[in-house]
Enzyme design. Structure first.
Site, PDB file in Angstrom:
ATOM      1  N   LEU A   9     -12.124 -26.898 -17.096  1.00 49.39           N
ATOM      2  CA  LEU A   9     -11.308 -26.489 -17.993  1.00 49.39           C
ATOM      3  C   LEU A   9      -9.971 -27.077 -17.699  1.00 49.39           C
ATOM      4  O   LEU A   9      -9.134 -26.957 -17.120  1.00 49.39           O
ATOM      5  CB  LEU A   9     -10.992 -24.990 -18.099  1.00 49.39           C
ATOM      6  CG  LEU A   9     -12.126 -24.056 -17.887  1.00 49.39           C
ATOM      7  CD1 LEU A   9     -11.551 -22.474 -17.995  1.00 49.39           C
ATOM      8  CD2 LEU A   9     -12.995 -24.168 -19.248  1.00 49.39           C
ATOM      9  N   LYS A 205       5.512 -19.675  -6.879  1.00 45.85           N
ATOM     10  CA  LYS A 205       4.807 -20.204  -5.840  1.00 45.85           C
ATOM     11  C   LYS A 205       5.470 -19.422  -4.548  1.00 45.85           C
ATOM     12  O   LYS A 205       4.664 -18.970  -3.922  1.00 45.85           O
ATOM     13  CB  LYS A 205       5.203 -21.648  -5.514  1.00 45.85           C
ATOM     14  CG  LYS A 205       4.781 -22.388  -6.661  1.00 45.85           C
ATOM     15  CD  LYS A 205       5.182 -23.984  -6.580  1.00 45.85           C
ATOM     16  CE  LYS A 205       4.623 -24.843  -7.631  1.00 45.85           C
ATOM     17  NZ  LYS A 205       5.036 -26.000  -7.653  1.00 45.85           N
TER      18      LYS A 205
HETATM   19  N1  HSE Z   1       6.071 -29.265 -11.754  1.00 41.85           N
HETATM   20  C1  HSE Z   1       5.649 -28.850 -10.429  1.00 41.85           C
HETATM   21  C2  HSE Z   1       6.382 -29.479  -9.544  1.00 41.85           C
HETATM   22  C3  HSE Z   1       4.299 -29.207 -10.431  1.00 41.85           C
HETATM   23  O1  HSE Z   1       7.063 -30.311  -9.734  1.00 41.85           O
HETATM   24  O2  HSE Z   1       6.141 -29.224  -8.340  1.00 41.85           O
HETATM   25  C4  HSE Z   1       3.291 -28.821  -8.963  1.00 41.85           C
HETATM   26  O3  HSE Z   1       3.229 -27.544  -9.230  1.00 41.85           O
END
Ligand code: HSE
Ligand code: NDP
Length: 428
Positions: A9, A205
């Site tokens: 996807l 995260k």
């Molecule tokens: N936008 C994210 C970063 C991409 O700059 O780390 C990786 O998850």
């Protein structure tokens, strides 16, 4: 050797890398897992778009359901991003008995527990290594490598875009806007980079890492977030002058069973290994009760590093398929969640104050810290070239967040303090 069939996807930055690795490393991959791994179908938004790789047009569809419900497909690889839509796709894929690999931290931070519970019910794998720190295998490390230890602290530079911007500002004097534009052009930033620069991407995260590290269900709303849009070149220069680097740090730490999680621009002492992590690179520092200090470093974003993690997850699913043990490795958090109060959250602080340059000012300021039991590590005063005022840089010893807030409130009533220009957490 019956081939294992994968449905993709998304065929953007990460999806393209996945195709390159699956095709380029086919022989090596199939000898590791004992079957060829082939891409059966790919859902995209615009089937007629120009692509940087050659794709058989017959494999492309603009309907993700066609991929999800294809009975030939064993593994769904979700690299299209977003939350609305993808949650339903993932749940339906699991209902259809498909294993899932995803790079989507937004999805896993918000709906990870629901998706993992469904996976357990359906005895399917859900792997999401690429969702945190791109090419660094930190999720597998927390689940497997640290299964025997008790994690006390996780500190992460987990957003490549902001680390790229802060590094460019610090090392080359690039403006914030120019550095952000470069990060976008290089494919690091999210479609809407607000989530990068305001810390939300890193917070998602950290919620994932906190859940795995503390084995409790950490939600996004548990993470206190501040981004980098207010960090000035002046702040970075002051940080350097005192021997620190400015980094957007995710910090999850605990005392006994109580923990706190935050994302904020932090001044990190130059001799700490995480201070040397520059550019788009990410790093995750993990302190385990038994193992002590460890640190994991690598590219946190970009086509090939991220695809490496995605394909490693596909390999893990296929190995489980061969052994008949799918669905056993998802960690469903089991510990009760106990968040620290502001009285329990303690760290060092940096303050930059613009003050009247006259007798007795320092005494009034130090009185405020004494009032709330905040001890000072260093105080440096210098004249401000543009005004008759002076600037005072203060680094405190560890103090509770509650006490620091009281000090800042006290400052509002002090006439000699013209402005609190900056306040940052200090680590190292
Ligand atoms: N936008 C994210 C970063 C991409 O700059 O780390 C990786 O998850
Ligand atoms: P891109 O925007 O580059 O690619 C998205 C892909 O999904 C495109 O191919 C697009 O199609 C397709 N797509 C979007 N919406 C739909 C839809 N409704 N139906 C079908 N296809 C759709 O994203 P990235 O590759 O950068 O990111 C993918 C995921 O990986 C995200 O979750 C991201 O957070 C995560 N990630 C990204 C990293 C990076 O460095 N870029 C690093 C780590 C994780 P089309 O091509 O036709 O427009």
């Amino acid at each position: 050797m019956k081939p294992v069939k994968v449905g993709l996807l998304g065929l953007g930055t990460v999806g393209t890398g996945v195709v390159r690795i699956l095709e380029g490393h086919q022989e090596d991959l199939s000898s590791q897992v004992g079957s060829p791994i082939i891409i059966e179908k790919i859902a995209v938004k615009h089937a007629d778009k120009q692509r940087s790789i050659e794709i058989d047009p017959a494999k492309l569809t603009e309907d993700p359901w066609e991929v999800i419900r294809d009975p030939e497909i064993d593994v769904i690889v979700e690299v299209m991003g977003g939350v609305n839509g993808t949650r339903e796709f993932m749940l339906e894929a699991l209902n259809c008995g498909k294993h899932i690999v995803t790079a989507n931290k937004d999805l896993m931070a918000l709906y990870g527990s629901e998706i993992l519970a469904k996976a357990t019910e359906k005895q399917c794998d859900v792997f999401y290594e690429a969702s945190v720190a791109g090419g660094i295998p930190i999720i597998r490390t927390l689940i497997e490598g640290f299964s025997s230890d008790r994690i006390i602290k996780i500190m992460g530079i987990v957003n490549g875009t902001t680390n790229y911007i802060l590094t460019k500002m610090s090392q080359e004097g690039t403006s914030y806007e120019d550095a952000l534009a470069e990060a976008k052009q290089l494919g690091y930033a999210e479609a809407d980079p607000t989530s990068d620069v305001e810390g939300l991407d890193a917070a998602r995260k950290m919620a994932i890492l906190g859940t795995l590290g503390f084995r409790a269900n950490v939600e996004l709303s548990d993470v206190q977030v501040r981004g980098i849009s207010s960090v000035s070149k002046e702040d970075i220069a002051y940080a350097k002058r005192l021997g620190y680097e400015m980094k957007l740090l995710g910090i999850a730490d605990r005392d006994e069973e109580e923990f706190s999680i935050s994302v904020q621009p932090t001044m990190v002492k130059k001799n700490h290994p995480i201070a040397a992590v520059n550019g788009v690179f990410n790093a995750v520092y993990v302190f385990g009760e038994a193992v002590g200090e460890t640190m994991f470093y690598g590219a946190g974003a970009g086509e090939m590093p991220t695809a490496t993690s995605v394909v490693a997850d596909i390999v893990a699913v296929v190995k489980n398929l061969k052994l008949g043990v799918n669905g056993l490795k998802s960690i469903v958090p089991y510990k009760p969640k106990k968040l620290k109060s502001d009285e329990q959250i303690c760290y060092k602080n940096f303050l930059l104050l613009q003050v009247a340059d006259k007798a007795g000012v320092l005494a009034q300021i130090t009185q405020a810290f004494a009032e709330y039991n905040v001890s000072l590590e260093s105080v440096v005063q210098s004249p401000n070239a543009d005004t008759p005022d002076a600037e005072i840089m203060i680094v405190t010893h560890r103090a509770s967040r509650a006490n620091m807030e009281q000090v800042l409130k006290y400052f509002e009533g002090l006439e000699v303090i013209r402005r609190v220009k900056s306040v940052y957490r200090v680590e190292g």
